[in-house]
Design an enzyme around this catalytic site. Structure first.
Site, PDB file in Angstrom:
ATOM      1  N   GLY A 233       0.776  -1.238   0.000  1.00 37.28           N
ATOM      2  CA  GLY A 233       0.000   0.000   0.000  1.00 37.28           C
ATOM      3  C   GLY A 233       0.803   1.281   0.000  1.00 37.28           C
ATOM      4  O   GLY A 233       0.233   2.368  -0.132  1.00 37.28           O
ATOM      5  N   GLU A 268       4.037  -6.756   1.581  1.00 39.15           N
ATOM      6  CA  GLU A 268       3.605  -7.121   0.219  1.00 39.15           C
ATOM      7  C   GLU A 268       3.544  -5.874  -0.660  1.00 39.15           C
ATOM      8  O   GLU A 268       2.469  -5.505  -1.148  1.00 39.15           O
ATOM      9  CB  GLU A 268       2.213  -7.753   0.278  1.00 39.15           C
ATOM     10  CG  GLU A 268       2.090  -8.986   1.150  1.00 39.15           C
ATOM     11  CD  GLU A 268       0.629  -9.416   1.348  1.00 39.15           C
ATOM     12  OE1 GLU A 268      -0.297  -8.691   0.936  1.00 39.15           O
ATOM     13  OE2 GLU A 268       0.431 -10.487   1.940  1.00 39.15           O
ATOM     14  N   GLY A 270       3.749  -3.504  -3.873  1.00 40.06           N
ATOM     15  CA  GLY A 270       3.705  -3.618  -5.331  1.00 40.06           C
ATOM     16  C   GLY A 270       4.152  -2.303  -5.949  1.00 40.06           C
ATOM     17  O   GLY A 270       5.261  -2.163  -6.460  1.00 40.06           O
ATOM     18  N   ARG A 271       3.283  -1.317  -5.829  1.00 41.88           N
ATOM     19  CA  ARG A 271       3.503  -0.020  -6.469  1.00 41.88           C
ATOM     20  C   ARG A 271       4.841   0.631  -6.100  1.00 41.88           C
ATOM     21  O   ARG A 271       5.533   1.174  -6.955  1.00 41.88           O
ATOM     22  CB  ARG A 271       2.357   0.910  -6.046  1.00 41.88           C
ATOM     23  CG  ARG A 271       2.293   2.207  -6.802  1.00 41.88           C
ATOM     24  CD  ARG A 271       1.258   3.146  -6.167  1.00 41.88           C
ATOM     25  NE  ARG A 271       0.019   2.500  -5.824  1.00 41.88           N
ATOM     26  CZ  ARG A 271      -1.068   2.475  -6.608  1.00 41.88           C
ATOM     27  NH1 ARG A 271      -1.053   3.094  -7.753  1.00 41.88           N
ATOM     28  NH2 ARG A 271      -2.167   1.848  -6.214  1.00 41.88           N
ATOM     29  N   ARG A 307      -5.593   3.084 -15.684  1.00 44.54           N
ATOM     30  CA  ARG A 307      -5.715   3.806 -14.408  1.00 44.54           C
ATOM     31  C   ARG A 307      -6.445   5.148 -14.516  1.00 44.54           C
ATOM     32  O   ARG A 307      -7.306   5.435 -13.684  1.00 44.54           O
ATOM     33  CB  ARG A 307      -4.357   3.985 -13.718  1.00 44.54           C
ATOM     34  CG  ARG A 307      -3.695   2.676 -13.301  1.00 44.54           C
ATOM     35  CD  ARG A 307      -2.557   2.871 -12.315  1.00 44.54           C
ATOM     36  NE  ARG A 307      -3.040   3.164 -10.978  1.00 44.54           N
ATOM     37  CZ  ARG A 307      -2.946   4.328 -10.391  1.00 44.54           C
ATOM     38  NH1 ARG A 307      -2.359   5.334 -11.002  1.00 44.54           N
ATOM     39  NH2 ARG A 307      -3.432   4.509  -9.187  1.00 44.54           N
ATOM     40  N   CYS A 338     -13.467   3.909 -28.289  1.00 47.48           N
ATOM     41  CA  CYS A 338     -14.763   4.584 -28.412  1.00 47.48           C
ATOM     42  C   CYS A 338     -15.431   4.726 -27.045  1.00 47.48           C
ATOM     43  O   CYS A 338     -16.461   4.092 -26.778  1.00 47.48           O
ATOM     44  CB  CYS A 338     -15.643   3.810 -29.371  1.00 47.48           C
ATOM     45  SG  CYS A 338     -14.815   3.602 -30.935  1.00 47.48           S
ATOM     46  N   TYR A 367       0.273  -1.733 -12.010  1.00 52.40           N
ATOM     47  CA  TYR A 367      -1.119  -1.718 -12.445  1.00 52.40           C
ATOM     48  C   TYR A 367      -1.266  -1.056 -13.817  1.00 52.40           C
ATOM     49  O   TYR A 367      -2.237  -0.343 -14.079  1.00 52.40           O
ATOM     50  CB  TYR A 367      -2.021  -1.059 -11.386  1.00 52.40           C
ATOM     51  CG  TYR A 367      -1.782  -1.639 -10.010  1.00 52.40           C
ATOM     52  CD1 TYR A 367      -2.195  -2.933  -9.712  1.00 52.40           C
ATOM     53  CD2 TYR A 367      -1.085  -0.931  -9.025  1.00 52.40           C
ATOM     54  CE1 TYR A 367      -1.933  -3.506  -8.469  1.00 52.40           C
ATOM     55  CE2 TYR A 367      -0.817  -1.492  -7.783  1.00 52.40           C
ATOM     56  CZ  TYR A 367      -1.247  -2.783  -7.517  1.00 52.40           C
ATOM     57  OH  TYR A 367      -0.980  -3.332  -6.295  1.00 52.40           O
TER      58      TYR A 367
HETATM   59  N1  LLP Z   1      -1.357  -7.117  -0.752  1.00 55.16           N
HETATM   60  C1  LLP Z   1      -2.662  -7.240  -1.017  1.00 55.16           C
HETATM   61  C2  LLP Z   1      -3.438  -8.247  -0.286  1.00 55.16           C
HETATM   62  C3  LLP Z   1      -3.261  -6.411  -1.979  1.00 55.16           C
HETATM   63  O1  LLP Z   1      -4.549  -6.528  -2.235  1.00 55.16           O
HETATM   64  C4  LLP Z   1      -2.468  -5.448  -2.669  1.00 55.16           C
HETATM   65  C5  LLP Z   1      -3.056  -4.586  -3.686  1.00 55.16           C
HETATM   66  C6  LLP Z   1      -1.095  -5.377  -2.367  1.00 55.16           C
HETATM   67  C7  LLP Z   1      -0.582  -6.213  -1.380  1.00 55.16           C
HETATM   68  C8  LLP Z   1      -0.156  -4.412  -3.046  1.00 55.16           C
HETATM   69  O2  LLP Z   1      -0.489  -3.089  -2.819  1.00 55.16           O
HETATM   70  P1  LLP Z   1       0.478  -1.900  -3.303  1.00 55.16           P
HETATM   71  O3  LLP Z   1       1.748  -1.956  -2.504  1.00 55.16           O
HETATM   72  O4  LLP Z   1       0.753  -2.095  -4.745  1.00 55.16           O
HETATM   73  O5  LLP Z   1      -0.304  -0.680  -3.059  1.00 55.16           O
HETATM   74  N2  LLP Z   1      -5.315  -1.249  -9.433  1.00 55.16           N
HETATM   75  C9  LLP Z   1      -5.154  -0.274  -8.378  1.00 55.16           C
HETATM   76  C10 LLP Z   1      -4.468  -0.835  -7.166  1.00 55.16           C
HETATM   77  C11 LLP Z   1      -5.150  -2.056  -6.610  1.00 55.16           C
HETATM   78  C12 LLP Z   1      -4.390  -2.660  -5.457  1.00 55.16           C
HETATM   79  C13 LLP Z   1      -4.933  -3.991  -5.110  1.00 55.16           C
HETATM   80  N3  LLP Z   1      -4.285  -4.651  -4.039  1.00 55.16           N
HETATM   81  C14 LLP Z   1      -4.401   0.941  -8.927  1.00 55.16           C
HETATM   82  O6  LLP Z   1      -4.078   0.944 -10.107  1.00 55.16           O
HETATM   83  O7  LLP Z   1      -4.165   1.885  -8.193  1.00 55.16           O
END
Ligand code: LLP
Length: 404
Positions: A233, A268, A270-271, A307, A338, A367
């Site tokens: 997150g 965990e 990601g971003r 996004r 479209c 994403y």
């Molecule tokens: N762990 C779990 C259980 C999650 O559901 C997620 C993201 C993460 C870790 C990783 O979160 P991060 O560090 O990337 O924030 N498509 C959306 C974001 C959806 C995130 C879903 N879950 C966007 O483009 O902003």
């Protein structure tokens, strides 16, 4: 990102040169940036010494996952497909956690067979499914239980996950009941309490509230978890506002928490690992001028990068060749799809642009490609990686023959 003689470079290579060879639309990633992000993340939580499981949902390219594995990370996966790509990328199964609200029997069975570290369950029905599998194979399965701490992550509504109105996780009361119910199970070993309150979080306050909620459960249940999985997150700076997550405050609090509870922390992210490593290279097909707006119609669409259409997310758009001729008129960067929401950016003024120019949509590493689709029957774009001053193709563009 750097301009040299007004030419935009990614890791010292001119964007126009890359486009000449690989075409558009193309996702281009920087290995240098990826490595820097991982080292920074590790440094930010050095005292905590966590297991860092990259959230594969943010980017599942196996060449990128291989690099991530080499830099020491594990993976957080949410489907059999993601688990397969993590394993193919040589991520150690003992560093893989399996999350998600709707894992099927077959998916869980597959993950158990592959000996992943943890299955993080999100409901009693899921725990019962895991139990069934454990009995069938006559083995103990290590699980985590996901808490929904009812904490507002103060992020985009659509990507908030830690409120009780969201489908994710279980309440404090439910978790305590489940611990009491399963703690003597011969087949299940409750090893972890997991949580993830949302994405693109730029304040440490919700995280501190989340830690408090976890502490409350530990105290009330009087149960020793081996792992506490704090999810991901961590937000990044997309250039819209400058609010930045205070890693120091978050990390200090976790450090205290670890000392008190003697647990191993899992993250965990990601971003924060992959977001700013990616650029979407695209070409201006047409410029359509109306009285009030210049529509810059590019060859990437919302099918390639969702996004902005999905969350009204802001992404900087920059030209591959910079000039000083400012056009004081609203510019809207749109795709060929479209749909009115097929729009990447609306901006008051921009430098003079021409049809055929290349422009770059920034910070699309997380994403981006993973959310692309074949809408309007378009093939999803190719991916390339710049590493050590060389450009590698890392996923071919789909062909129409394959998808029709
Ligand atoms: N762990 C779990 C259980 C999650 O559901 C997620 C993201 C993460 C870790 C990783 O979160 P991060 O560090 O990337 O924030 N498509 C959306 C974001 C959806 C995130 C879903 N879950 C966007 O483009 O902003």
């Amino acid at each position: 990102m750097l301009y040299s003689n007004n030419k935009l470079l990614i890791d010292k290579i001119a964007v126009d040169k890359i486009v000449k060879k690989f075409g558009t639309p193309t996702y281009c990633y920087s290995y240098n940036q990826l490595k820097e992000n991982i080292l920074k993340f590790q440094k930010n939580f050095k005292k905590v010494d966590p297991l860092i499981c990259f959230a594969v949902k943010a980017n599942n390219n196996t060449i990128i996952l291989k690099e991530i594995a080499k830099l020491g990370l594990g993976a957080d996966v949410v489907s059999k497909g993601e688990l397969m790509s993590a394993l193919k990328s040589k991520i150690d199964p003992k560093k893989i956690v399996f999350s998600g609200v709707g894992k099927t029997y077959q998916e869980i069975e597959f993950a158990v067979k592959k000996k992943v570290l943890l299955i993080n369950a999100e409901s009693q029905s899921e725990i019962e499914t895991i139990l069934k599998i454990a009995k069938k194979i006559n083995k103990v399965i290590d699980i985590g239980i996901r808490l929904n701490p009812n904490v507002d992550a103060k992020t985009i509504k659509e990507i908030t996950t830690g409120k009780t109105i969201n489908k994710f996780g279980l309440t404090e009361k439910e978790i305590i009941e489940l611990i009491n119910h399963y703690k003597k199970s011969k087949y299940l070993n409750i090893k972890c309490l997991s949580v993830h309150i949302g994405s693109q979080i730029t304040s440490h306050i919700p995280y501190l509230k989340m830690l408090k909620a976890i502490q409350k459960i530990i105290d009330k249940a009087k149960f020793n978890f081996k792992y506490i999985d704090l999810g991901g997150g961590m937000g990044i700076n997309y250039g819209e506002n400058n609010q930045k997550l205070n890693y120091k405050k978050y990390s200090n609090q976790i450090d205290k928490f670890v000392k008190k509870n003697k647990v191993k922390i899992i993250f965990e992210p990601g971003r924060s690992i992959i977001g700013n490593t990616g650029y979407l290279l695209t070409k201006i097909i047409y410029i359509k001028k109306t009285n009030r707006i210049n529509f810059i119609i590019v060859d990437a669409g919302m099918n390639d990068f969702m996004r902005p259409a999905l969350y009204k997310a802001f992404h900087r758009i920059i030209p591959s060749i910079k000039n000083r001729k400012k056009v004081s008129k609203r510019h809207e960067f749109v795709g060929p799809i479209c749909e009115t929401t097929d729009k990447f950016l609306s901006i008051k003024s921009y430098q003079k642009l021409n049809e055929g120019d290349n422009i770059v949509i920034c910070d699309v590493g997380a994403y981006g490609k993973v959310l692309s689709s074949n809408y309007n029957l378009r093939t999803s774009p190719k991916e390339i990686l710049i590493k050590k001053s060389r450009v590698f193709g890392i996923r071919k563009k789909e062909t129409l023959q394959n998808i029709i």
